[in-house]
Design a protein around this motif. Structure first.
Motif, PDB file in Angstrom:
ATOM      1  N   ARG A 144      19.332  47.135 -55.300  1.00  0.00           N
ATOM      2  CA  ARG A 144      18.015  47.708 -55.004  1.00  0.00           C
ATOM      3  C   ARG A 144      17.939  48.265 -53.588  1.00  0.00           C
ATOM      4  O   ARG A 144      17.396  49.349 -53.359  1.00  0.00           O
ATOM      5  CB  ARG A 144      16.922  46.668 -55.222  1.00  0.00           C
ATOM      6  CG  ARG A 144      16.512  46.492 -56.670  1.00  0.00           C
ATOM      7  CD  ARG A 144      15.469  45.420 -56.851  1.00  0.00           C
ATOM      8  NE  ARG A 144      16.008  44.106 -56.525  1.00  0.00           N
ATOM      9  CZ  ARG A 144      15.318  42.972 -56.675  1.00  0.00           C
ATOM     10  NH1 ARG A 144      14.073  43.006 -57.121  1.00  0.00           N
ATOM     11  NH2 ARG A 144      15.875  41.800 -56.388  1.00  0.00           N
ATOM     12  N   LYS A 145      18.501  47.535 -52.637  1.00  0.00           N
ATOM     13  CA  LYS A 145      18.453  48.011 -51.253  1.00  0.00           C
ATOM     14  C   LYS A 145      19.257  49.296 -51.101  1.00  0.00           C
ATOM     15  O   LYS A 145      18.782  50.276 -50.506  1.00  0.00           O
ATOM     16  CB  LYS A 145      19.015  46.933 -50.322  1.00  0.00           C
ATOM     17  CG  LYS A 145      19.060  47.356 -48.855  1.00  0.00           C
ATOM     18  CD  LYS A 145      19.637  46.257 -47.985  1.00  0.00           C
ATOM     19  CE  LYS A 145      19.750  46.719 -46.531  1.00  0.00           C
ATOM     20  NZ  LYS A 145      20.347  45.669 -45.669  1.00  0.00           N
ATOM     21  N   ARG A 160      20.050  51.438 -53.390  1.00  0.00           N
ATOM     22  CA  ARG A 160      19.405  52.505 -54.139  1.00  0.00           C
ATOM     23  C   ARG A 160      18.254  53.116 -53.342  1.00  0.00           C
ATOM     24  O   ARG A 160      18.099  54.347 -53.290  1.00  0.00           O
ATOM     25  CB  ARG A 160      18.896  51.965 -55.471  1.00  0.00           C
ATOM     26  CG  ARG A 160      18.193  53.007 -56.330  1.00  0.00           C
ATOM     27  CD  ARG A 160      16.904  52.452 -56.935  1.00  0.00           C
ATOM     28  NE  ARG A 160      16.097  53.537 -57.466  1.00  0.00           N
ATOM     29  CZ  ARG A 160      15.203  54.204 -56.774  1.00  0.00           C
ATOM     30  NH1 ARG A 160      15.016  53.956 -55.498  1.00  0.00           N
ATOM     31  NH2 ARG A 160      14.494  55.169 -57.338  1.00  0.00           N
ATOM     32  N   ALA A 161      17.436  52.262 -52.723  1.00  0.00           N
ATOM     33  CA  ALA A 161      16.298  52.765 -51.944  1.00  0.00           C
ATOM     34  C   ALA A 161      16.767  53.585 -50.744  1.00  0.00           C
ATOM     35  O   ALA A 161      16.227  54.655 -50.449  1.00  0.00           O
ATOM     36  CB  ALA A 161      15.426  51.596 -51.492  1.00  0.00           C
ATOM     37  N   GLU A 170      18.417  56.842 -63.734  1.00  0.00           N
ATOM     38  CA  GLU A 170      16.951  56.819 -63.723  1.00  0.00           C
ATOM     39  C   GLU A 170      16.378  58.193 -64.061  1.00  0.00           C
ATOM     40  O   GLU A 170      15.329  58.292 -64.716  1.00  0.00           O
ATOM     41  CB  GLU A 170      16.446  56.339 -62.370  1.00  0.00           C
ATOM     42  CG  GLU A 170      16.656  54.858 -62.145  1.00  0.00           C
ATOM     43  CD  GLU A 170      16.237  54.402 -60.757  1.00  0.00           C
ATOM     44  OE1 GLU A 170      16.158  53.179 -60.543  1.00  0.00           O
ATOM     45  OE2 GLU A 170      15.992  55.271 -59.892  1.00  0.00           O
ATOM     46  N   ARG A 216      18.677  48.774 -65.164  1.00  0.00           N
ATOM     47  CA  ARG A 216      18.760  47.492 -64.458  1.00  0.00           C
ATOM     48  C   ARG A 216      19.211  47.685 -63.013  1.00  0.00           C
ATOM     49  O   ARG A 216      20.081  48.504 -62.734  1.00  0.00           O
ATOM     50  CB  ARG A 216      19.729  46.550 -65.181  1.00  0.00           C
ATOM     51  CG  ARG A 216      19.231  46.146 -66.566  1.00  0.00           C
ATOM     52  CD  ARG A 216      20.191  45.187 -67.240  1.00  0.00           C
ATOM     53  NE  ARG A 216      19.650  44.739 -68.515  1.00  0.00           N
ATOM     54  CZ  ARG A 216      19.542  43.457 -68.873  1.00  0.00           C
ATOM     55  NH1 ARG A 216      19.925  42.503 -68.048  1.00  0.00           N
ATOM     56  NH2 ARG A 216      19.041  43.132 -70.061  1.00  0.00           N
ATOM     57  N   HIS A 217      18.597  46.918 -62.099  1.00  0.00           N
ATOM     58  CA  HIS A 217      18.940  47.028 -60.678  1.00  0.00           C
ATOM     59  C   HIS A 217      20.143  46.173 -60.313  1.00  0.00           C
ATOM     60  O   HIS A 217      20.617  46.235 -59.183  1.00  0.00           O
ATOM     61  CB  HIS A 217      17.738  46.661 -59.808  1.00  0.00           C
ATOM     62  CG  HIS A 217      17.261  45.253 -60.004  1.00  0.00           C
ATOM     63  ND1 HIS A 217      16.115  44.946 -60.708  1.00  0.00           N
ATOM     64  CD2 HIS A 217      17.766  44.075 -59.594  1.00  0.00           C
ATOM     65  CE1 HIS A 217      15.938  43.635 -60.717  1.00  0.00           C
ATOM     66  NE2 HIS A 217      16.934  43.082 -60.051  1.00  0.00           N
ATOM     67  N   ARG A 218      20.639  45.366 -61.252  1.00  0.00           N
ATOM     68  CA  ARG A 218      21.877  44.620 -61.010  1.00  0.00           C
ATOM     69  C   ARG A 218      23.000  45.299 -61.786  1.00  0.00           C
ATOM     70  O   ARG A 218      22.897  45.486 -62.994  1.00  0.00           O
ATOM     71  CB  ARG A 218      21.736  43.163 -61.430  1.00  0.00           C
ATOM     72  CG  ARG A 218      20.779  42.360 -60.571  1.00  0.00           C
ATOM     73  CD  ARG A 218      21.020  40.869 -60.685  1.00  0.00           C
ATOM     74  NE  ARG A 218      20.924  40.401 -62.061  1.00  0.00           N
ATOM     75  CZ  ARG A 218      21.354  39.212 -62.480  1.00  0.00           C
ATOM     76  NH1 ARG A 218      21.939  38.382 -61.625  1.00  0.00           N
ATOM     77  NH2 ARG A 218      21.212  38.855 -63.736  1.00  0.00           N
ATOM     78  N   ASP A 253      23.164  43.037 -56.959  1.00  0.00           N
ATOM     79  CA  ASP A 253      21.858  43.675 -56.845  1.00  0.00           C
ATOM     80  C   ASP A 253      21.974  44.880 -55.910  1.00  0.00           C
ATOM     81  O   ASP A 253      22.379  44.737 -54.755  1.00  0.00           O
ATOM     82  CB  ASP A 253      20.837  42.676 -56.290  1.00  0.00           C
ATOM     83  CG  ASP A 253      19.402  43.147 -56.440  1.00  0.00           C
ATOM     84  OD1 ASP A 253      19.159  44.362 -56.286  1.00  0.00           O
ATOM     85  OD2 ASP A 253      18.516  42.316 -56.691  1.00  0.00           O
ATOM     86  N   ARG A 271      14.662  50.792 -69.411  1.00  0.00           N
ATOM     87  CA  ARG A 271      14.784  50.165 -68.089  1.00  0.00           C
ATOM     88  C   ARG A 271      16.219  50.311 -67.589  1.00  0.00           C
ATOM     89  O   ARG A 271      17.169  49.938 -68.288  1.00  0.00           O
ATOM     90  CB  ARG A 271      14.402  48.684 -68.171  1.00  0.00           C
ATOM     91  CG  ARG A 271      14.567  47.923 -66.853  1.00  0.00           C
ATOM     92  CD  ARG A 271      13.896  46.558 -66.939  1.00  0.00           C
ATOM     93  NE  ARG A 271      14.511  45.703 -67.932  1.00  0.00           N
ATOM     94  CZ  ARG A 271      15.385  44.741 -67.665  1.00  0.00           C
ATOM     95  NH1 ARG A 271      15.771  44.524 -66.407  1.00  0.00           N
ATOM     96  NH2 ARG A 271      15.887  43.988 -68.633  1.00  0.00           N
ATOM     97  N   ALA A 278      24.845  52.614 -56.595  1.00  0.00           N
ATOM     98  CA  ALA A 278      23.442  53.005 -56.409  1.00  0.00           C
ATOM     99  C   ALA A 278      23.235  54.476 -56.737  1.00  0.00           C
ATOM    100  O   ALA A 278      22.175  54.867 -57.242  1.00  0.00           O
ATOM    101  CB  ALA A 278      23.007  52.710 -54.972  1.00  0.00           C
TER     102      ALA A 278
END
Length: 379
Positions: free
Chosen positions: A245-246, A248-249, A209, A222-224, A243, A220, A202
């Motif tokens: 995303r969690k 990373r956030a 990004e 990718r979040h995976r 994945d 883009r 992450a």
């Protein structure tokens, strides 16, 4: 206010003084950065990592050597497996990326593998960004970046990060690749190890990004991510799409909460230095000048955890019992305060934490009284 370059030079000079003039800086990697983000309230770790202090050497000099780290055998095994995965221009790695993440695109018959060699981390970062721009500007093929260098701003100071690989897909999107030596058994791996790899990846996603935001149009990210591991008990590579995303956030939110390193450095006494070569007494004073936020979770993530645990226990801090316990106790910060509140000797009776402690103490006393009566001998 001095210009940004002047402030940056002054901060670098100040951090070098804190580290010690003759002590080389230890690079802040993604694993350390993920651990730092998991405990954003710890100013001690923030300034030590920002200054490039070798915390393992520091812990040894303080008399609390760390058992944290990876064995030499595991490092050798991991390097050998990574070399196998990337052999022949990354043919097997790209095959796994196509199979697990991008089956709709053309199979990677051949791929570009740009040379990322450059002088110093800044040079490698610039060369990586150029290679990513070139790959995004020429879609239709696969590109593999082997050990690219990415930069991420951490509390006002740049951290240089080196993922195992980044894959650019035919549509121009970017994927982080993590190569680990722990096995995937029947398609699954140890959840704790996968979680640690996801948190580490992450950090790379966040750094990618930032690069993508400087490209027009922005590719883009990718979040995976692609997690590559040995299959079962063999040395054959297999992969799983994870994945992040969690993670990373959470990491982005925690990094934003970090106190800026220059603020921590400015609050330190003049002459503070964390060089392991200093006498233990002087080194202890320097370390104790920076507040820490110890929790039992630090034992698996920070080289200074044993030192901070001893201090936390000596002070009777409730944080040594864990963050959930600390959160339940509100303004009660020491074990002595908690016991006094439970006995009714201190604390505001209207405080929910104090009221709960007194109720628990009353129930305990009642239970002990009942047990004593039940085991008492008959007259």
């Amino acid at each position: 206010m001095p210009p940004p370059r002047t402030r940056e030079r002054a901060l670098r000079h100040r951090l070098a003084e804190l580290r010690g003039p003759e002590v080389p800086a230890k690079a802040l990697d993604a694993r350390a950065l993920a651990a730092l983000a998991a405990n954003p309230g710890c100013r001690r770790r923030a300034i030590l990592d920002g200054a490039g202090v070798n915390k393992a050497a520091l812990a040894g000099a303080l008399g609390s050597p760390s058992a944290f780290g990876q064995s030499q055998f595991a490092l050798v095994r991991g390097n050998a497996f990574e070399a196998k995965v990337k052999a022949d221009g990354g043919t097997e790695l790209l095959r796994l990326a196509h199979e697990k993440l991008d089956r709709g695109s053309e199979p990677p018959a051949e791929a570009r593998v740009p040379d990322l060699t450059a002088q110093g981390p800044q040079g490698r970062t610039a060369r990586t960004e150029l290679a990513l721009r070139e790959a995004a500007g020429a879609p239709g093929g696969w590109t593999l970046l082997d050990h690219p260098m990415l930069a991420l701003d951490v509390a006002g100071s740049p951290a240089f990060l080196e993922p195992d690989a980044v894959v650019v897909h035919p549509d121009g999107s970017w994927t982080v690749v993590e190569i680990k030596s722990f096995p995937l058994l029947d398609g699954a791996a140890d959840p704790a190890k996968v979680g640690a790899a996801a948190r580490q990846a992450a950090v790379y996603v966040l750094a990618l990004e930032q690069v993508a935001a400087r490209v027009e149009p922005a590719p883009r990210v990718r979040h995976r991510i692609l997690l590559v591991c040995p299959k079962d008990f063999s040395n054959l590579p297999t992969a799983s799409a994870v994945d992040v995303r969690k993670q990373r956030a959470v990491t982005a939110r925690q990094l934003a909460r970090l106190t800026r390193i220059e603020e921590i450095a400015d609050a330190l006494p003049e002459g503070t230095c964390f060089s392991p070569d200093l006498p233990a007494e002087q080194l202890t004073r320097a370390v104790e000048a920076v507040p820490a936020a110890y929790a039992p979770e630090c034992l698996s993530a920070c080289e200074l955890a044993f030192h901070c645990r001893d201090r936390s226990r000596a002070e009777g801090a409730v944080t040594s019992l864990g963050r959930p316990v600390r959160a339940e106790l509100g303004g009660l910060t020491t074990v002595e305060d908690v016991l006094a509140a439970a006995r009714g000797e201190a604390g505001d009776p209207d405080d929910p934490a104090v009221a709960a402690l007194r109720r628990a103490a009353a129930l305990r006393a009642e239970a002990l009284g009942t047990a004593a009566r039940e085991v008492a001998p008959c007259p």
